[in-house]
Each structure stands twice: as structure tokens, then as C-alpha cells.
Design a protein around this motif. Structure first.
Motif, PDB file in Angstrom:
ATOM      1  N   UNK A  38       0.813  -1.229   0.000  1.00 31.75           N
ATOM      2  CA  UNK A  38       0.000   0.000   0.000  1.00 31.75           C
ATOM      3  C   UNK A  38       0.839   1.270   0.000  1.00 31.75           C
ATOM      4  N   UNK A  39       2.049   1.184  -0.536  1.00 31.96           N
ATOM      5  CA  UNK A  39       2.859   2.392  -0.708  1.00 31.96           C
ATOM      6  C   UNK A  39       2.564   3.011  -2.078  1.00 31.96           C
ATOM      7  N   UNK A  40       3.002   4.234  -2.260  1.00 30.98           N
ATOM      8  CA  UNK A  40       2.749   4.947  -3.512  1.00 30.98           C
ATOM      9  C   UNK A  40       3.597   4.385  -4.652  1.00 30.98           C
ATOM     10  N   UNK A  70      -5.064 -10.933  -0.554  1.00 30.14           N
ATOM     11  CA  UNK A  70      -5.129 -10.204  -1.817  1.00 30.14           C
ATOM     12  C   UNK A  70      -3.794 -10.171  -2.526  1.00 30.14           C
ATOM     13  N   UNK A  71      -3.884  -9.858  -3.811  1.00 32.01           N
ATOM     14  CA  UNK A  71      -2.713  -9.598  -4.632  1.00 32.01           C
ATOM     15  C   UNK A  71      -2.668  -8.093  -4.852  1.00 32.01           C
ATOM     16  N   UNK A  72      -1.619  -7.470  -4.327  1.00 32.52           N
ATOM     17  CA  UNK A  72      -1.493  -6.022  -4.444  1.00 32.52           C
ATOM     18  C   UNK A  72      -0.425  -5.694  -5.466  1.00 32.52           C
ATOM     19  N   UNK A  73      -0.746  -4.786  -6.379  1.00 31.48           N
ATOM     20  CA  UNK A  73       0.144  -4.447  -7.489  1.00 31.48           C
ATOM     21  C   UNK A  73       0.907  -3.176  -7.167  1.00 31.48           C
ATOM     22  N   UNK A  74       2.218  -3.291  -7.059  1.00 34.41           N
ATOM     23  CA  UNK A  74       3.076  -2.145  -6.786  1.00 34.41           C
ATOM     24  C   UNK A  74       3.327  -1.336  -8.051  1.00 34.41           C
ATOM     25  N   UNK A  75       3.514  -2.019  -9.176  1.00 36.41           N
ATOM     26  CA  UNK A  75       3.796  -1.336 -10.442  1.00 36.41           C
ATOM     27  C   UNK A  75       3.082  -2.068 -11.569  1.00 36.41           C
TER      28      UNK A  75
END
Length: 415
Positions: A38-40, A70-75
Motif C-alpha cells: 500500500x505504498x505509492x 489479496x494480490x497487491x500491485x506495486x507497479x
């Protein structure tokens, strides 16, 4: 309780719907260490993901990290996505192994043929992913490429994908180290503030006592000489203490032993002599019993700090008429061990403090029986120096009745 029940149900459902590594709880703990979820967005990861799409000739590329649910997408490149249920993802399978995971046609795989991203926009067909693997073997997520048509990557393209995945992990490791450095700097600042207080207090005592003796003393000259000698000894010990703190590399965890061959009784008695005037002023007795024949190898300065902190701590929480007792002995011949028991009949330690009494914790900053200030730094330093000697420390205490610290230190012979 209801929320906890729903949470357990939720994780149970995840376990049923999504494959998980055998080390899932450890993998999650490792992921949390990086503080990345959950970083920018960051340009360095966006660029690497775009590069992955280019070398594999794929319209879509993602850097995904998998939490419990969940699968979180950084980029992302070629697709706008931030978070997906883990049970819906393809990368949940990629993290089960350490090699490239490829599906040439998602529509022909029963696990994914009914997924919305296959049957509706963006009508995905191809997937290839390489795990984002830590140096100690935990797959945090995956770098993956996707296409709207079936295909197969060449071995050269797969190697390129692996290289970029490794570069992503190298960047994550660097960020983790930077975060750790920031944390250490904060700890160092706290430590220096605490030490600053600990140094100022005895220095002020020395200065005021000296001033008193110089201006107002009308007693016996031999007594004056004895007290001035004690003040000088205390000052020298304080100088050694501050020198040790300044010259060692505690903040980098690189503190090393400087071994000396010492007579334990002389060393400890030297420390006791420093605290006797304070104990007498407070009406506390310090007793000692030695069975330490011969000499012993250890770091004398660090050892004196260990004993000094334990006596100071006991004295702080004793009342008038209480006793502090040091029992010291050595055992063995070729491989000797030093045992030190520091017991007091003071106010004791609350039971809820005991499990983490050797940790830096604000709740341990209790005032002494005469209002003495505690920074909470003494016992963590004691444990650090004891463990540096490959020793152990334990504590037993009953609130209202007293405390005993038990230390054992094996002899550290020079190499």
C-alpha cells in the motif's frame, strides 16, 4: 469476538480457495518486514515493469505482492490495477516455486477458464511470471507478463524476466536496509538522549559534592581525603563508561570484546565501592560473597558496566533497611564459567514487566523508591553485553519482596 470469528472464517476460506506455501505465515512475516504494501507508485519499479513488457513483447506487465487475502500491485504497465483477491490471481501459483511459471493459454486451463479477466475485458490468454524471491528463500510475489493471445516465451526472454525480478528484489532489499537505518538512527537518538541524562546526573553529583567539600567541609581531614578519593574514582569510572559508549559501534551492532585477564573479586569489589556511599545514604546494605579463585578472561570494561547496572538497578528499587547481596563464583578448570547472582529485598518487579524486562520499553521507566529516574536503557545494555560474552541472564522477582538477577558467563579465552 464476532469480528475475530469472521476473520478466522475469512482466512479459512482463503486457504480453501487459494494454494498457499507451507511456510505461508513466515512468508507473510517476511513480506511485512519490507513495509512495501500500500505504498505509492515509484518510478524505479514502474520502469522495470515496463522493461519486462518490452523484452517479452507483451502488452501487460505487473509487479505483484501477495498478502494473506489479496494480490497487491506495486507497479503496472498496460493495465490499471491495484488490488485483486488472492484467490482470483495467477501469481498465487507462481510463489509456490522458485522458477518461471508459464500458462500458454488461460482459456484452456480449468483453473482460469471461467475467470472474468479471461472471458471479458481484457480477455487475457497468456501468463508468465517469475517469483520475487528473497535471499533466504521467501517468495513475496511475482513479476509477471500477460498477453491477449496465446504464446510461449523463449528461454532468453525467460532469463530476461528472471534478471528483472532479481533487480526488483535488489531494490526492495535496498529500501529495507534504508528503513532499518532510519530505525537505528531513531534508536540511536533515543539512546544518546538517555545516556546524556545518565551522564549529567552523576556529573552534577560529583560537581556539587566537590563544591561542598571545598567550601564547607569542617570534618576530619582523613575522612575528607577518603571521600575525595571516592569522587575521583567515580569520575574515572564515568569517563571510562562514556568512552566505551562513544568508541564502540553499538548502533551498527558491531560491538566487540576486548579481552582482559582479571581477578573477578577485585573487579567487582571496585564497583561495589563506588556504590557504597549511595547505599549508605539510602540506608541499604550491600553484601558480597566470592568464590572466584585465580583469574578469568573477559572484557573488563563491559563486565564492570554489567555489574554496575545490576547494582544500580537494585539500589534504585530498595528502601531503607533493605539488602543487596552479590553471590559470585566460578566453576570448571579448562572451560570455566562465571556465575553472578544479584539479589535484593526491594520492591520487586511487576509480573507484567518480566516477559520483556530486557527490551527497550517505556513502560519500564519506573521511578526508584527515592524518586530516582530510570531511562529503561540499563537492562537492555546488560543483556547485550552478556550475550556478547556468550552468556545468559535471567530474572526472578516477587513484587513487594525483591528481585534476583542470575548471570552466567563462560570464559572467553583469547584466540
Amino acid at each position: 469476538m464476532k469480528n475475530m470469528y469472521l476473520l478466522k472464517q475469512h482466512y479459512h476460506q482463503i486457504a480453501e480457495n487459494a494454494p498457499t506455501p507451507d511456510i505461508e505465515s513466515k512468508r507473510q512475516a517476511k513480506l511485512e518486514e519490507y513495509g512495501i504494501i500500500d505504498t505509492l507508485p515509484e518510478d524505479e519499479f514502474d520502469s522495470l515493469v515496463e522493461l519486462a513488457a518490452m523484452i517479452t513483447d507483451s502488452p501487460i506487465s505487473l509487479m505483484n505482492l501477495l498478502t494473506y487475502d489479496r494480490q497487491w500491485t506495486k507497479a503496472a504497465h498496460g493495465m490499471e490495477v491495484e488490488s485483486t483477491p488472492r484467490s482470483e490471481s495467477v501469481c498465487q501459483y507462481t510463489i509456490l516455486d522458485e522458477i518461471n511459471y508459464e500458462i500458454e493459454d488461460l482459456a484452456k486451463d480449468e483453473r482460469f477458464s471461467s475467470k472474468s479477466y479471461v472471458n471479458n475485458e481484457p480477455n487475457l490468454r497468456y501468463y508468465s511470471g517469475h517469483p520475487l524471491r528473497t535471499s533466504d528463500g521467501y517468495n513475496l510475489g511475482a513479476l509477471c507478463v500477460l498477453d491477449t493471445k496465446p504464446k510461449k516465451l523463449t528461454e532468453e526472454q525467460k532469463r530476461g524476466l528472471k534478471t528483472i525480478a532479481n533487480e526488483i528484489m535488489a531494490r526492495l532489499e535496498l529500501k529495507k536496509k534504508q528503513q532499518e537505518l532510519k530505525r537505528l538512527n531513531k534508536e540511536k537518538d533515543h539512546f544518546l538522549r538517555a545516556v546524556n541524562h545518565d551522564i549529567k546526573s552523576p556529573l552534577n553529583g560529583i560537581v556539587s559534592s566537590t563544591h561542598y567539600l571545598q567550601k564547607l567541609w569542617e570534618g576530619d581531614k582523613d575522612e575528607l581525603k577518603q571521600i575525595l578519593s571516592m569522587i575521583e574514582l567515580s569520575g574515572r569510572k564515568l569517563i571510562n563508561y562514556t568512552s566505551e559508549l562513544v568508541t564502540n559501534s553499538m548502533e551498527q551492532g558491531e560491538t566487540k570484546l576486548i579481552l582482559d585477564e582479571v581477578e573477578i573479586e577485585d573487579l567487582i569489589q571496585d564497583v561495589i565501592n563506588i556504590y557504597n556511599p549511595l547505599a549508605n545514604a539510602k540506608g541499604v546494605n550491600i553484601n558480597s560473597h566470592f568464590s572466584t579463585p585465580g583469574t578469568f578472561h573477559l572484557d573488563s570494561e563491559k563486565f564492570k558496566l554489567i555489574v554496575s547496572n545490576l547494582i544500580s538497578n537494585a539500589l534504585k528499587f530498595c528502601r531503607e533497611g533493605d539488602n543487596i547481596t552479590l553471590d559470585i563464583k566460578t566453576s570448571g578448570t579448562e572451560h570455566k564459567t562465571l556465575y553472578i547472582y544479584v539479589s535484593d529485598t526491594g520492591i520487586g518487579i511487576p509480573a507484567e514487566f518480566l516477559p520483556d524486562i530486557f527490551e527497550k520499553n517505556k513502560k519500564h521507566q519506573r521511578q526508584g523508591t527515592n524518586g530516582e529516574i530510570s531511562t529503561g536503557m540499563g537492562l537492555p545494555i546488560v543483556r547485550k553485553y552478556i550475550e556478547l560474552h556468550n552468556g545468559e541472564i535471567k530474572v526472578e522477582s516477587i513484587e513487594g519482596m525483591g528481585t534476583t538477577f542470575k548471570v552466567n558467563i563462560p570464559e572467553n579465552l583469547p584466540a
